[in-house]
Design a protein around this motif. Structure first.
Motif, PDB file in Angstrom:
ATOM      1  N   SER A 110       0.093 -11.346  -9.085  1.00 18.58           N
ATOM      2  CA  SER A 110      -0.558 -10.214  -7.919  1.00 18.58           C
ATOM      3  C   SER A 110       0.736  -9.580  -6.935  1.00 18.58           C
ATOM      4  O   SER A 110       0.461  -8.563  -5.908  1.00 18.58           O
ATOM      5  CB  SER A 110      -2.149 -10.670  -7.289  1.00 18.58           C
ATOM      6  OG  SER A 110      -1.700 -11.820  -6.405  1.00 18.58           O
ATOM      7  N   PHE A 112       2.806  -6.815  -7.092  1.00 15.19           N
ATOM      8  CA  PHE A 112       2.369  -5.563  -6.902  1.00 15.19           C
ATOM      9  C   PHE A 112       2.247  -5.205  -4.767  1.00 15.19           C
ATOM     10  O   PHE A 112       2.378  -4.164  -4.774  1.00 15.19           O
ATOM     11  CB  PHE A 112       1.213  -4.946  -6.799  1.00 15.19           C
ATOM     12  CG  PHE A 112       0.906  -5.224  -8.712  1.00 15.19           C
ATOM     13  CD1 PHE A 112       1.407  -4.245  -9.703  1.00 15.19           C
ATOM     14  CD2 PHE A 112       0.315  -6.364  -9.203  1.00 15.19           C
ATOM     15  CE1 PHE A 112       1.452  -4.189 -10.962  1.00 15.19           C
ATOM     16  CE2 PHE A 112       0.371  -6.578 -10.284  1.00 15.19           C
ATOM     17  CZ  PHE A 112       1.363  -4.993 -11.440  1.00 15.19           C
ATOM     18  N   THR A 132      -4.620  -8.168  -5.414  1.00 15.36           N
ATOM     19  CA  THR A 132      -3.584  -7.181  -4.850  1.00 15.36           C
ATOM     20  C   THR A 132      -4.171  -5.960  -3.435  1.00 15.36           C
ATOM     21  O   THR A 132      -3.625  -6.063  -2.259  1.00 15.36           O
ATOM     22  CB  THR A 132      -3.084  -6.567  -5.663  1.00 15.36           C
ATOM     23  OG1 THR A 132      -3.087  -6.816  -6.951  1.00 15.36           O
ATOM     24  CG2 THR A 132      -2.345  -5.236  -5.033  1.00 15.36           C
ATOM     25  N   GLU A 172      -2.518  -6.513   0.204  1.00 16.21           N
ATOM     26  CA  GLU A 172      -2.732  -4.967   0.762  1.00 16.21           C
ATOM     27  C   GLU A 172      -3.221  -4.804   2.361  1.00 16.21           C
ATOM     28  O   GLU A 172      -2.709  -4.486   3.562  1.00 16.21           O
ATOM     29  CB  GLU A 172      -2.606  -4.155   0.078  1.00 16.21           C
ATOM     30  CG  GLU A 172      -1.531  -4.411  -0.972  1.00 16.21           C
ATOM     31  CD  GLU A 172      -1.379  -2.861  -1.946  1.00 16.21           C
ATOM     32  OE1 GLU A 172      -0.537  -2.712  -1.636  1.00 16.21           O
ATOM     33  OE2 GLU A 172      -2.393  -2.070  -2.132  1.00 16.21           O
ATOM     34  N   GLY A 178       0.070  -0.947  -4.614  1.00 17.01           N
ATOM     35  CA  GLY A 178       0.298  -1.342  -5.152  1.00 17.01           C
ATOM     36  C   GLY A 178      -0.896  -1.576  -5.780  1.00 17.01           C
ATOM     37  O   GLY A 178      -1.473  -2.187  -7.070  1.00 17.01           O
ATOM     38  N   ALA A 203       5.901   2.836  -7.210  1.00 20.54           N
ATOM     39  CA  ALA A 203       5.410   2.603  -5.985  1.00 20.54           C
ATOM     40  C   ALA A 203       6.285   2.817  -5.285  1.00 20.54           C
ATOM     41  O   ALA A 203       5.441   3.116  -3.780  1.00 20.54           O
ATOM     42  CB  ALA A 203       5.723   0.742  -5.720  1.00 20.54           C
ATOM     43  N   CYS A 228       7.776   0.191 -10.884  1.00 13.34           N
ATOM     44  CA  CYS A 228       9.006  -0.216  -9.038  1.00 13.34           C
ATOM     45  C   CYS A 228       8.770   1.875  -9.084  1.00 13.34           C
ATOM     46  O   CYS A 228       8.753   1.396  -7.961  1.00 13.34           O
ATOM     47  CB  CYS A 228      10.323  -0.995  -9.354  1.00 13.34           C
ATOM     48  SG  CYS A 228      10.156  -2.709  -9.501  1.00 13.34           S
ATOM     49  N   ASN A 287       6.347  -4.631  -4.023  1.00 11.37           N
ATOM     50  CA  ASN A 287       6.676  -3.780  -4.415  1.00 11.37           C
ATOM     51  C   ASN A 287       6.228  -2.711  -3.232  1.00 11.37           C
ATOM     52  O   ASN A 287       7.134  -1.887  -2.939  1.00 11.37           O
ATOM     53  CB  ASN A 287       6.630  -3.608  -5.670  1.00 11.37           C
ATOM     54  CG  ASN A 287       6.972  -4.491  -6.651  1.00 11.37           C
ATOM     55  OD1 ASN A 287       8.068  -4.907  -6.049  1.00 11.37           O
ATOM     56  ND2 ASN A 287       6.717  -4.373  -8.227  1.00 11.37           N
ATOM     57  N   HIS A 288       5.282  -2.795  -3.176  1.00  5.92           N
ATOM     58  CA  HIS A 288       4.872  -2.085  -2.285  1.00  5.92           C
ATOM     59  C   HIS A 288       5.412  -1.982  -0.574  1.00  5.92           C
ATOM     60  O   HIS A 288       6.048  -1.107   0.108  1.00  5.92           O
ATOM     61  CB  HIS A 288       3.292  -1.733  -1.949  1.00  5.92           C
ATOM     62  CG  HIS A 288       2.901  -0.618  -1.208  1.00  5.92           C
ATOM     63  ND1 HIS A 288       1.580  -1.148  -0.764  1.00  5.92           N
ATOM     64  CD2 HIS A 288       3.027   0.356  -0.589  1.00  5.92           C
ATOM     65  CE1 HIS A 288       0.930   0.478  -0.032  1.00  5.92           C
ATOM     66  NE2 HIS A 288       1.800   0.989   0.351  1.00  5.92           N
TER      67      HIS A 288
END
Length: 324
Positions: free
Chosen positions: A15, A18, A274, A278, A94, A89, A86, A21-22
């Motif tokens: 996770s 994600f 995820t 976030e 994510g 994103a 990617c 990447n965000h």
């Protein structure tokens, strides 16, 4: 419980991909570098593992025998998998990408006719073209319903075209990943272990990442120090730690289809991890009730799909044993 706990821990490290990447997208980092840097950083770590196991020479000989096949299917399995993830994103948070990524269960099922499987018969093992498991597609459709539920809610807030740009790359990735990996398993034919195969695919996909990096250099410039650091974390957490934990978990229960199904179902926890990551690290807004319902449907669908597919394998094995 040990295999289950290892599976959940693997989902936690997966996770991180994600989430970071965000994070890199929010800080202005380009998806081009988020994608390519991960695989550049994976090489030395995987190389150390394979060398420590004294398996590098064998890998290089196998790659030399069919270098074109290695480059083609590694580019599809790694390049056309992670670059679109990617890119997505840029347009989606994510947790939404992690949820949408679960569509790979359906994608993998639809690819079955492209491959041959060994079937045990009274006359010995015979090759037979794979068939789409229509029984398991019911659970796949449940997962798709959960994804559509979240995507439709997002479409009420932003343009439909933006939603499509965010979801289509994930769909491409969901087909590329199982296609490339299964084709590579056919090429390897059991001659290499998982560490050798992952290192080989990473090395064979480097031309794709080099071309993408050159394009990134002339369009967006070099990555920031922050993006380099976060990409290194993704490479270690997802590319090395999560993969090792997950394969260790599956090795502990190999031969027991029901327990294997339980381990595979733990990967649905990626969605929950995820969301939590976030919220805490990126101060993201809480998903709405509809999005939570969609995520719950996806997780339930994954668990049921995994259990039913493994149960079907057990019944099939029992039937073959009786026929013998």
């Amino acid at each position: 419980m040990r295999p289950i706990l290892l599976g959940i821990l693997a989902a936690f490290f997966f996770s991180i991909t994600f989430i970071l990447n965000h994070s890199m997208e929010l800080s202005g980092g380009s998806w081009i570098w988020s994608a390519s840097l991960r695989y550049f950083f994976m090489v030395p770590f995987l190389m150390m593992i394979v060398i420590s196991r004294r398996n590098l020479t064998v890998l290089l000989k196998e790659m030399k025998r069919n270098l074109k096949g290695w480059i083609l299917w590694s580019t599809i399995g790694f390049g056309l998998f992670y670059a679109p993830i990617c890119f997505a994103a840029v347009y989606s948070p994510g947790w939404l990408i992690a949820s949408s990524w679960q569509i790979t269960i359906l994608s993998g099922s639809l690819l079955a006719p492209l491959f041959f499987i060994s079937v045990r018969t009274p006359n010995g093992l015979q090759k037979k073209r794979g068939q789409i498991p229509f029984k398991g597609l019911g659970m796949s459709l449940l997962i798709i319903f959960g994804i559509l539920l979240m995507q439709m809610e997002l479409a009420t807030k932003i343009a439909v075209s933006t939603v499509l740009i965010g979801i289509l790359p994930v769909i491409i990735a969901s087909f590329s990943y199982p296609l490339g990996n299964r084709k590579m398993m056919e090429i390897c034919d059991g001659k290499l272990d998982v560490y050798q195969r992952v290192l080989g695919m990473t090395l064979a996909s480097l031309p794709f990442w080099l071309i993408l990096s050159i394009y990134g250099f002339y369009t967006v410039g070099l990555p920031s120090q922050s993006q380099i650091s976060q990409s290194l974390i993704v490479a270690i957490s997802s590319g090395v730690i999560a993969t090792v934990l997950f394969f260790q978990a599956t090795d502990l229960v190999r031969g027991n289809m029901q327990k294997l199904g339980a381990v595979e179902a733990t990967q649905s926890m990626e969605v929950l991890f995820t969301v939590i990551g976030e919220i805490f690290f990126l101060s993201s807004a809480l998903p709405t009730i509809i999005s939570w319902i969609g995520m719950l449907i996806i997780m339930v669908g994954m668990i049921l799909h995994s259990y039913l597919s493994q149960k079907e394998k057990v019944l099939k094995q029992d039937k073959e044993t009786v026929n013998l």
